[in-house]
Design a protein around this motif. Structure first.
Motif, PDB file in Angstrom:
ATOM      1  N   SER A 237       2.596   8.889  -3.503  1.00 16.14           N
ATOM      2  CA  SER A 237       1.686   8.850  -4.657  1.00 16.14           C
ATOM      3  C   SER A 237       2.218   9.678  -5.807  1.00 16.14           C
TER       4      SER A 237
ATOM      5  N   VAL B 138       5.330  11.406   3.660  1.00 15.64           N
ATOM      6  CA  VAL B 138       3.878  11.501   3.684  1.00 15.64           C
ATOM      7  C   VAL B 138       3.328  10.683   2.518  1.00 15.64           C
ATOM      8  N   GLN B 139       2.109  10.204   2.668  1.00 21.32           N
ATOM      9  CA  GLN B 139       1.521   9.333   1.650  1.00 21.32           C
ATOM     10  C   GLN B 139       1.384  10.044   0.316  1.00 21.32           C
ATOM     11  N   SER B 140       1.051  11.347   0.363  1.00 18.61           N
ATOM     12  CA  SER B 140       0.889  12.090  -0.897  1.00 18.61           C
ATOM     13  C   SER B 140       2.201  12.160  -1.668  1.00 18.61           C
TER      14      SER B 140
ATOM     15  N   ARG C 122      -6.606  -1.762  -2.274  1.00 22.74           N
ATOM     16  CA  ARG C 122      -5.147  -1.655  -2.242  1.00 22.74           C
ATOM     17  C   ARG C 122      -4.598  -1.640  -3.669  1.00 22.74           C
TER      18      ARG C 122
ATOM     19  N   SER D   4       0.838  -1.202   0.000  1.00 18.17           N
ATOM     20  CA  SER D   4       0.000   0.000   0.000  1.00 18.17           C
ATOM     21  C   SER D   4       0.871   1.249   0.000  1.00 18.17           C
ATOM     22  N   PHE D   5       0.285   2.353  -0.430  1.00 16.13           N
ATOM     23  CA  PHE D   5       1.001   3.627  -0.433  1.00 16.13           C
ATOM     24  C   PHE D   5       1.241   4.094   1.008  1.00 16.13           C
ATOM     25  N   ARG D   6       0.272   3.854   1.885  1.00 18.47           N
ATOM     26  CA  ARG D   6       0.427   4.285   3.277  1.00 18.47           C
ATOM     27  C   ARG D   6       1.556   3.521   3.954  1.00 18.47           C
ATOM     28  N   ALA D   7       1.584   2.208   3.787  1.00 19.22           N
ATOM     29  CA  ALA D   7       2.642   1.412   4.411  1.00 19.22           C
ATOM     30  C   ALA D   7       4.012   1.793   3.852  1.00 19.22           C
TER      31      ALA D   7
ATOM     32  N   ALA E 209       4.838   4.728   2.686  1.00 12.86           N
ATOM     33  CA  ALA E 209       5.170   6.042   3.244  1.00 12.86           C
ATOM     34  C   ALA E 209       5.765   5.893   4.641  1.00 12.86           C
ATOM     35  N   ASN E 210       5.198   4.996   5.442  1.00 10.43           N
ATOM     36  CA  ASN E 210       5.726   4.775   6.791  1.00 10.43           C
ATOM     37  C   ASN E 210       7.150   4.232   6.745  1.00 10.43           C
TER      38      ASN E 210
END
Length: 309
Positions: free
Chosen positions: A37, A32-34, A58, A21-24, A26-27
């Motif tokens: 992306s 940041v997630q943006s 996802r 995922s993009f969120r994972a 980013a972490n």
């Protein structure tokens, strides 16, 4: 546009694919997630293909993404290796040299190589771990060692470089008073001759070979965590198993152990495996590590392979 591709974009692509995922991602990348992306969007625009299908909950790799992912991994691996080599050229002497040795390799030869390094670099301390099966590979992957001595072909990894060092022989043995010794095992003996006898098996402390067995032919097993334990139990007559020839040669010569010369367990009950000196592609070798490798190869060149007869 392809000239505008960046290593950061490729690392972001690989991280998203690996984390799901993009969120994972980013972490993992501390971003940041943006930003993740945007990096993927820019990479897709430059390549002219969609790397991820974003229609579901996802992101899922597209067919094009799956093909290009392997190329991205290869590029990043080569870049990491280049950086490691450059750092190694400028690095000073190591304070400590951690080594992980496969339990099938004679530790006294590691000691001879260490002694040579200590003669040149007396300030370097050493840390030596002895582990079976997937242990040395895992130690390299987790960066718990700089060099690993690994046996066999079962624990390859594209992030690790291997250089053939020598060969080591394992022989199937049993205590002289064990029923199998009195039974008279021949070259043609099969599984049924061993079915009623306990096989002493070395367990992998890592999860690298989880769900796999190596050379297990008896339905009855006793699993141990060290080579010394395996050797001791076989000498005590508890069961039979394979042990490195260098370890049991004296026991064989003095009649405490006998060989099980069945072709079921290798030609004449003997299995020869290649030994490799390995290190991570992305970790530089300092002066002490390089001299240790040279000393070990010099020992094997002058002494020949670990004896097999």
């Amino acid at each position: 546009m392809l000239d505008a591709l960046t290593l950061d974009q490729m690392r972001t692509f690989v991280t998203v694919a690996d984390s799901g995922s993009f969120r994972a991602a980013a972490n993992k990348l501390y971003r940041v997630q943006s930003g993740v992306s945007v990096a993927i969007g820019n990479l897709e625009a430059q390549l002219g293909v969609l790397l991820f299908d974003r229609s579901g909950h996802r992101p899922v790799l597209t067919p094009e993404g799956k093909v290009l992912l392997s190329n991205a991994r290869d590029i990043l691996l080569r870049v990491d290796a280049l950086r490691a080599k450059a750092r190694g050229l400028g690095d000073g002497l190591e304070l400590e040299l951690p080594i992980c040795v496969d339990t099938l390799f004679p530790i006294h030869e590691v000691g001879l190589a260490i002694a040579q390094v200590r003669a040149t670099y007396p300030s370097v301390t050493f840390r030596v771990a002895v582990e079976p099966l997937g242990g040395p590979q895992l130690a390299l992957k987790e960066k718990r060692c700089t060099l690993a001595i690994m046996v066999g072909e079962d624990f390859r990894d594209p992030r690790i470089t291997f250089e053939a060092l020598c060969s080591v022989a394992q022989v199937a043995v049993v205590a002289a008073e064990h029923p199998l010794a009195r039974q008279g095992i021949s070259h043609t003996s099969g599984v049924m001759e061993f079915a009623d006898h306990l096989q002493i098996v070395l367990s992998d402390p890592s999860k690298v070979s989880e769900g796999r067995d190596f050379g297990v032919v008896s339905p009855q097993t006793c699993r141990v965590s060290t080579q010394d334990a395996k050797h001791g139990l076989i000498l005590a007559g508890v069961g039979w198993g394979r042990l490195p020839l260098w370890l049991v040669k004296r026991d064989l010569d003095e009649g405490r152990l006998v060989r099980l010369s069945t072709n079921l367990l290798g030609r004449n009950g003997e299995l020869e495996s290649e030994v490799y000196l390995a290190h991570r592609l992305d970790e530089p070798l300092g002066p002490a590590a390089r001299q240790f490798a040279e000393a070990l190869f010099s020992l094997k060149t002058s002494n020949g392979p670990v004896p097999t007869t």
